[in-house]
Design an enzyme around this catalytic site. Structure first.
Site, PDB file in Angstrom:
ATOM      1  CE  LYS A 116      28.331 -15.405  -5.139  1.00  0.00           C
ATOM      2  NZ  LYS A 116      29.098 -14.762  -4.094  1.00  0.00           N
ATOM      3  CD  GLU A 200      24.155 -18.239 -10.633  1.00  0.00           C
ATOM      4  OE1 GLU A 200      24.229 -19.439 -10.283  1.00  0.00           O
ATOM      5  OE2 GLU A 200      25.146 -17.499 -10.710  1.00  0.00           O
ATOM      6  CG  HIS A 235      24.556 -24.408  -1.626  1.00  0.00           C
ATOM      7  ND1 HIS A 235      24.377 -24.877  -2.909  1.00  0.00           N
ATOM      8  CD2 HIS A 235      23.321 -24.147  -1.136  1.00  0.00           C
ATOM      9  CE1 HIS A 235      23.084 -24.882  -3.190  1.00  0.00           C
ATOM     10  NE2 HIS A 235      22.422 -24.455  -2.128  1.00  0.00           N
ATOM     11  NE  ARG A 297      37.542 -16.242  -0.072  1.00  0.00           N
ATOM     12  CZ  ARG A 297      37.285 -17.536  -0.251  1.00  0.00           C
ATOM     13  NH1 ARG A 297      38.281 -18.407  -0.278  1.00  0.00           N
ATOM     14  NH2 ARG A 297      36.050 -17.972  -0.419  1.00  0.00           N
TER      15      ARG A 297
END
Length: 633
Positions: A116, A200, A235, A297
């Protein structure tokens, strides 16, 4: 076109790929672990190969075993599905080196987007907006804490190699950062073999917007519009839809253009998804939507895109992997109507959404929706894999119709003795805020009280009482005398009308009703014995009996005596509380890892930890007492 395909996966995605492969005339090959010998995907394949023991790391995550199975069966192509090895660049390279077609993006693209932090740097260079945060190499707890403090709380800690909500922790306060970091690192190491994280800024009213992209080997990249996956718990996506509510044409163009730029930046081939986070505090605006990550994917939620476009994305994957160009030009990809998908999980909302495992003695899914599943009645939900057992998809002309249709489909689900979230899905879909399109990733937490498990309705209770009367009659017919506790109690009202009362125990709780033969009951029923039945109502399952319970059916978690029991087999990964510690209700005492996720066993009331009966690293079985909390004097 190649003639055979091996699916390096299990469950519903393996079954889904087989459907498209069979339609194209391809020979299908499954792989399976010892736990999946009788699984649906094994029976649906033309050929199946055992690749190892139940734990995923010894079977589905063992690249060498999967590749050996492909060679042994003469598979000409490998489709990785999602999860497991689907985003493993080394595996993709090994497949290609063996002369087998890899149905997915090239390994360089997987690597570019797989971490990421590196992906965000690449997106900045490509002119794609990204969320503010820390992407640095210094992974010391002190540096990460300092960066989080500088960004400002709340922050989101994310495993750099993560996905599917694993290795992701929201931290509200500086004093909670160390615990959140440790948990994220453990999940990152356990699920992806990489404990590194990024940090973040947590958007206070976030919406999860993603764009389906598709590239081919001829340099073409297109998008197939956006999806909204904002309805999440821990999440993990729960309900997805396409298109996104409140998305105007200008914002859609800005987001989809950014997604195509992102895919082109890594020369992308095949199916992929660009995920964005949007600040929805002022509606959806192009300048308040940022890149989060790319999933290299096929996504779990791909059916909603198939519904609004009429495209079989798996067929596109197979054709593009064979060297064919994308079948449609960008301008020819339609957006028709509205589609919604609900993920049916084997979990118990009444017990903190802990996964529910075991045999599916009763398993009925609706006919009114598209159903993608990899299990069937008589099958088993294993402790070793993800608890999602089916996806229900509805496509209608309008969002309101899609939500209503999906709610009814979820309401028709009947599963026992494994518990599911079907009734919870119904309550989400029927909630006024959701119906109005007023959703964000905090919806479930904010509306927790309204989404709590419902009680069996009056109609359901009446139906159960009538069932007992029938059972009572059957017993007398066979010469068996019912015991007193089973019998209806007959009395008189003041106006001289007689009244029949019945004592029932619903999920172990006593209730008494006045029997009304005029009440119509639409609930389904599964009889356990002559005095006990399971009533199915609006997706829920209720155990109703005339007999006072000796022990709770399927009970787990915190007991009334303060003992914390393992709800399923798993591994102890943390003991945040110690003997003698004062704890408050809901405070984590022991953390268990099972079904690819961490599950905190919490104090059932304010008290003092009397005992921690396990140590980090211990493997425990279902029902094991992990700790004991004594109430305050």
């Amino acid at each position: 076109m190649f003639k055979s395909v091996l699916v390096a996966n299990r469950g519903e995605i393996a079954c889904r790929v087989f459907r498209s492969a069979r339609r194209l005339g391809l020979r299908t090959i499954a792989v399976y672990s010892e736990a999946d010998g009788k699984a649906l995907h094994v029976r649906e394949a033309d050929e199946a190969v055992l690749i190892g023991p139940a734990p995923a790391r010894e079977s589905y995550l063992d690249a060498a075993k999967v590749l050996a199975a492909a060679k042994a069966t003469g598979a000409e192509a490998i489709h990785p599905g999602y999860g497991f090895l689907s985003e493993n660049a080394d595996f993709a390279e090994a497949v290609m080196a063996a002369g087998i077609v890899w149905i997915g993006p090239n390994p360089a693209s997987i690597r570019a987007m797989g971490l990421k932090d590196a992906a965000k740097t690449l997106m900045i260079e490509a002119g794609v907006p990204v969320t503010p945060g820390y992407l640095g190499e210094d992974q010391s707890p002190e540096r990460l804490q300092t960066e989080a403090d500088a960004i400002g709380y709340p922050v989101l800690i994310k495993a750099v190699a993560g996905g599917g909500g694993k290795g992701m922790k929201k931290v509200e306060r500086a004093e909670d950062f160390a615990d959140g970091l440790a948990s994220a690192q453990r999940e990152g190491q356990s699920s992806f073999g990489d404990p590194r994280v990024l940090i973040e800024k947590y958007i206070t009213r976030p919406r999860h917007i993603e764009v389906q992209v598709f590239g081919d080997t001829h340099g073409t990249v297109v998008h197939l519009h956006e999806r909204d996956c904002s309805l999440q718990r821990r999440h993990q996506k729960v309900i997805e839809e396409a298109p996104a509510p409140g998305m105007d044409a200008a914002t859609r163009k800005a987001v989809t253009d950014a997604a195509v730029r992102a895919a082109k930046a890594v020369s992308y081939e095949g199916a992929g998804t660009i995920e964005f986070i949007a600040d929805a505090s002022e509606g959806l605006r192009a300048d308040r939507i940022w890149f989060m990550e790319m999933n290299t994917r096929l996504q779990v939620e791909h059916p909603v895109t198939e519904a609004i476009t009429g495209v079989d994305l798996v067929e596109w994957q197979l054709r593009v992997a064979a060297g064919e160009p994308i079948p449609l030009k960008q301008a020819d990809i339609p957006l028709n109507g509205w589609a919604m998908e609900a993920r049916l999980y084997a979990e118990d909302p009444a017990n903190g959404f802990l996964p529910s495992i075991g045999k599916l003695d009763h398993f009925v899914l609706p006919y009114s929706a598209r159903v993608d599943t990899g299990v069937e009645e008589g099958g088993e939900v294993s402790q070793f894999y993800d608890p999602m057992i089916a996806k229900l998809i509805v496509h209608s002309e309008t969002r309101e119709e899609a939500a209503g249709g999906l709610a009814e489909a979820c309401a028709d689900v009947e599963v026992w003795p494994v518990r599911t979230n079907a009734a919870f899905l119904v309550r989400c879909l029927e909630h006024p805020r959701f119906v109005d399109g007023d959703v964000d990733t905090g919806f479930i937490a904010a509306e927790a009280e309204a989404l709590e498990p419902a009680s069996l309705s009056e109609e359901g209770l009446q139906g159960a009482a009538r069932g007992l009367r029938f059972a009572e009659g059957q017993m007398r017919h066979h010469g068996v005398e019912p015991w007193d506790g089973m019998l209806s109690q007959i009395g008189w009202r003041l106006n001289a009308q007689f009244v029949r009362r019945q004592v029932l125990f619903v999920d172990g709780s006593r209730t008494e009703i006045e029997v009304d033969d005029e009440v119509f009951d639409r609930a389904g029923e599964l009889r356990v014995d002559r005095v006990t039945s399971v009533r199915f109502e609006r997706g829920g399952a209720f155990v109703v009996s005339a007999r006072a319970p000796i022990g709770a059916l399927g009970a787990s978690g915190p007991a009334s005596d303060g003992s914390l029991r393992a709800p399923m087999p798993g591994k102890i990964v943390a003991t945040p509380a110690k003997p003698g510690d004062a704890v408050t209700k809901g405070q984590p005492v022991v953390v268990l890892e099972a079904m690819k996720m961490e599950h905190a066993l919490v104090a059932p009331f304010d008290g003092v930890v009397a005992e921690i009966a396990v140590a980090v690293g211990d493997q425990v079985t279902d029902g094991t007492v992990l700790a004991t909390v004594n109430p305050l004097p």
